[in-house]
Motif scaffolding. Structure first.
Motif, PDB file in Angstrom:
ATOM      1  N   PHE A  22       0.827  -1.208   0.000  1.00  0.00           N
ATOM      2  CA  PHE A  22       0.000   0.000   0.000  1.00  0.00           C
ATOM      3  C   PHE A  22       0.861   1.258   0.000  1.00  0.00           C
ATOM      4  O   PHE A  22       2.036   1.240   0.329  1.00  0.00           O
ATOM      5  N   LEU A  23       0.230   2.387  -0.339  1.00  0.00           N
ATOM      6  CA  LEU A  23       0.784   3.725  -0.116  1.00  0.00           C
ATOM      7  C   LEU A  23       2.116   3.976  -0.806  1.00  0.00           C
ATOM      8  O   LEU A  23       3.056   4.505  -0.213  1.00  0.00           O
ATOM      9  N   ALA A  24       2.196   3.624  -2.070  1.00  0.00           N
ATOM     10  CA  ALA A  24       3.421   3.898  -2.818  1.00  0.00           C
ATOM     11  C   ALA A  24       3.718   5.393  -2.808  1.00  0.00           C
ATOM     12  O   ALA A  24       2.826   6.216  -3.016  1.00  0.00           O
ATOM     13  N   PRO A  25       4.966   5.756  -2.559  1.00  0.00           N
ATOM     14  CA  PRO A  25       5.313   7.176  -2.506  1.00  0.00           C
ATOM     15  C   PRO A  25       5.307   7.823  -3.884  1.00  0.00           C
ATOM     16  O   PRO A  25       5.411   7.144  -4.916  1.00  0.00           O
ATOM     17  N   THR A  26       5.184   9.136  -3.894  1.00  0.00           N
ATOM     18  CA  THR A  26       5.390   9.899  -5.119  1.00  0.00           C
ATOM     19  C   THR A  26       6.831   9.652  -5.581  1.00  0.00           C
ATOM     20  O   THR A  26       7.743   9.680  -4.756  1.00  0.00           O
ATOM     21  N   PRO A  27       7.131   9.342  -6.825  1.00  0.00           N
ATOM     22  CA  PRO A  27       6.286   9.418  -8.020  1.00  0.00           C
ATOM     23  C   PRO A  27       5.668   8.086  -8.446  1.00  0.00           C
ATOM     24  O   PRO A  27       5.321   7.933  -9.615  1.00  0.00           O
ATOM     25  N   TYR A  28       5.546   7.144  -7.497  1.00  0.00           N
ATOM     26  CA  TYR A  28       5.038   5.811  -7.843  1.00  0.00           C
ATOM     27  C   TYR A  28       3.574   5.622  -7.474  1.00  0.00           C
ATOM     28  O   TYR A  28       3.063   4.502  -7.522  1.00  0.00           O
ATOM     29  N   ARG A  29       2.882   6.686  -7.101  1.00  0.00           N
ATOM     30  CA  ARG A  29       1.489   6.560  -6.680  1.00  0.00           C
ATOM     31  C   ARG A  29       0.660   5.880  -7.767  1.00  0.00           C
ATOM     32  O   ARG A  29       0.824   6.148  -8.956  1.00  0.00           O
ATOM     33  N   GLY A  30      -0.217   4.983  -7.311  1.00  0.00           N
ATOM     34  CA  GLY A  30      -1.024   4.224  -8.245  1.00  0.00           C
ATOM     35  C   GLY A  30      -0.426   2.874  -8.596  1.00  0.00           C
ATOM     36  O   GLY A  30      -1.101   2.020  -9.157  1.00  0.00           O
ATOM     37  N   LYS A  31       0.847   2.698  -8.250  1.00  0.00           N
ATOM     38  CA  LYS A  31       1.508   1.425  -8.484  1.00  0.00           C
ATOM     39  C   LYS A  31       1.515   0.607  -7.201  1.00  0.00           C
ATOM     40  O   LYS A  31       1.274   1.131  -6.103  1.00  0.00           O
ATOM     41  N   THR A  32       1.802  -0.674  -7.319  1.00  0.00           N
ATOM     42  CA  THR A  32       1.978  -1.509  -6.139  1.00  0.00           C
ATOM     43  C   THR A  32       3.240  -1.078  -5.417  1.00  0.00           C
ATOM     44  O   THR A  32       4.322  -1.026  -6.015  1.00  0.00           O
ATOM     45  N   ASN A  33       3.097  -0.760  -4.147  1.00  0.00           N
ATOM     46  CA  ASN A  33       4.262  -0.364  -3.360  1.00  0.00           C
ATOM     47  C   ASN A  33       5.121  -1.594  -3.069  1.00  0.00           C
ATOM     48  O   ASN A  33       4.620  -2.716  -2.993  1.00  0.00           O
ATOM     49  N   GLU A  34       6.418  -1.389  -2.905  1.00  0.00           N
ATOM     50  CA  GLU A  34       7.327  -2.475  -2.568  1.00  0.00           C
ATOM     51  C   GLU A  34       8.518  -1.909  -1.804  1.00  0.00           C
ATOM     52  O   GLU A  34       8.771  -0.696  -1.823  1.00  0.00           O
ATOM     53  N   PRO A  35       9.256  -2.765  -1.087  1.00  0.00           N
ATOM     54  CA  PRO A  35      10.331  -2.270  -0.223  1.00  0.00           C
ATOM     55  C   PRO A  35      11.345  -1.356  -0.898  1.00  0.00           C
ATOM     56  O   PRO A  35      11.871  -0.437  -0.251  1.00  0.00           O
ATOM     57  N   ALA A  36      11.618  -1.558  -2.174  1.00  0.00           N
ATOM     58  CA  ALA A  36      12.592  -0.699  -2.865  1.00  0.00           C
ATOM     59  C   ALA A  36      12.195   0.766  -2.789  1.00  0.00           C
ATOM     60  O   ALA A  36      13.059   1.654  -2.761  1.00  0.00           O
TER      61      ALA A  36
END
Length: 261
Positions: free
Chosen positions: A207-221
């Motif tokens: 959840f809650l991918a940071p900007t600029p990845y908003r809308g994508k699946t969040n991941e530890p990287a």
């Protein structure tokens, strides 16, 4: 090196490409991850993920939104499960009045059982809190008076008052990708003022991918992007932010082995 102190590697979005998730985390400088339990009945699966990789650790606990979905585990049962060598935390547990899925008396009992388990094991309690600032502050103060325990306010998005009260009580405050969102001005101001030696970083992936990845699946990287924004907010270099938050994580989750020199 960075440590993602809160992710959910057992969730389907990350399970389907776990090898890729771990490779991308390593490439982004994320050396360790803690995969967080939300349902104790699923702890064996989470424990197995931690056992599969030297750099993955786990917790055991019942998320407040699942308090009504599984039986009420006693603190003694939680303590027993937490004895596993890869289990480094209790939780996530707490209060969620936003969704309010569990009766509040049940939610309070479950939360307090996790506090007892954290106190007895010496492991840090991973706290979920949403729209419950007053009750959360009151329970934390009440339980601290009974005996100190280690804890962190995970994925912090609550009030300045709760952040300050948490720090007063000895808690750490963990920030996720929310702090990078365009409309999170107040949260960035809170992050600016949280002492650096009490700050942690996390993804809460998927959840809650940071900007600029908003809308994508969040991941530890992606925790690297949160670290970058937090360094800017604190007015320090990224290396200093990374070093501090990693040291904080090792200090708090002290069941994890020391980092290699």
């Amino acid at each position: 090196m960075l440590i993602d102190t809160h992710c959910h590697l057992d969730f389907p979005e990350l399970v389907k490409d776990r090898a890729g998730v771990l490779d991308r985390a390593a490439a982004a400088g994320v050396g360790r991850m803690i995969t967080i339990c939300t349902e104790i009945e699923k702890f064996p699966d989470i424990r197995a993920i931690a056992e599969s990789d030297d750099n993955i650790f786990c917790s055991v606990g019942t998320h407040p939104n699942h308090a009504q979905d599984e039986r009420e585990f006693s603190s003694a049962e939680i303590v027993n499960l937490a004895m596993h060598e890869k289990c480094v935390a209790i939780g996530e547990a707490g209060l969620d009045y936003h969704y309010d899925r569990a009766p509040r008396d049940l939610a309070h009992r479950v939360f307090r059982a996790h506090i007892v388990a954290a106190r007895e094991t010496g492991l840090p309690l991973v706290i979920h809190t949403r729209d419950a600032d007053e009750d959360m502050a009151a329970i934390l103060a009440d339980e601290m008076a009974k005996g100190k325990f280690k804890a962190l306010l995970h994925c912090f998005s609550s009030s300045r008052a709760l952040a300050e009260r948490g720090v007063e009580l000895g808690l750490y405050v963990s920030f996720s990708g929310i702090v990078t969102f365009k409309n999170s001005h107040e949260l960035r101001e809170i992050a600016r003022d949280v002492p650096l030696d009490r700050m942690l970083i996390e993804t809460d992936a998927p959840f809650l991918a940071p900007t600029p990845y908003r809308g994508k699946t969040n991941e530890p990287a992606f925790v690297a992007q949160t670290a970058k924004i937090l360094a800017e907010v604190k007015g320090i270099e990224l290396d200093e932010l990374a070093e501090a938050t990693t040291a904080n994580a090792i200090k708090l989750f002290d069941k994890m082995p020391p980092l290699a020199a």
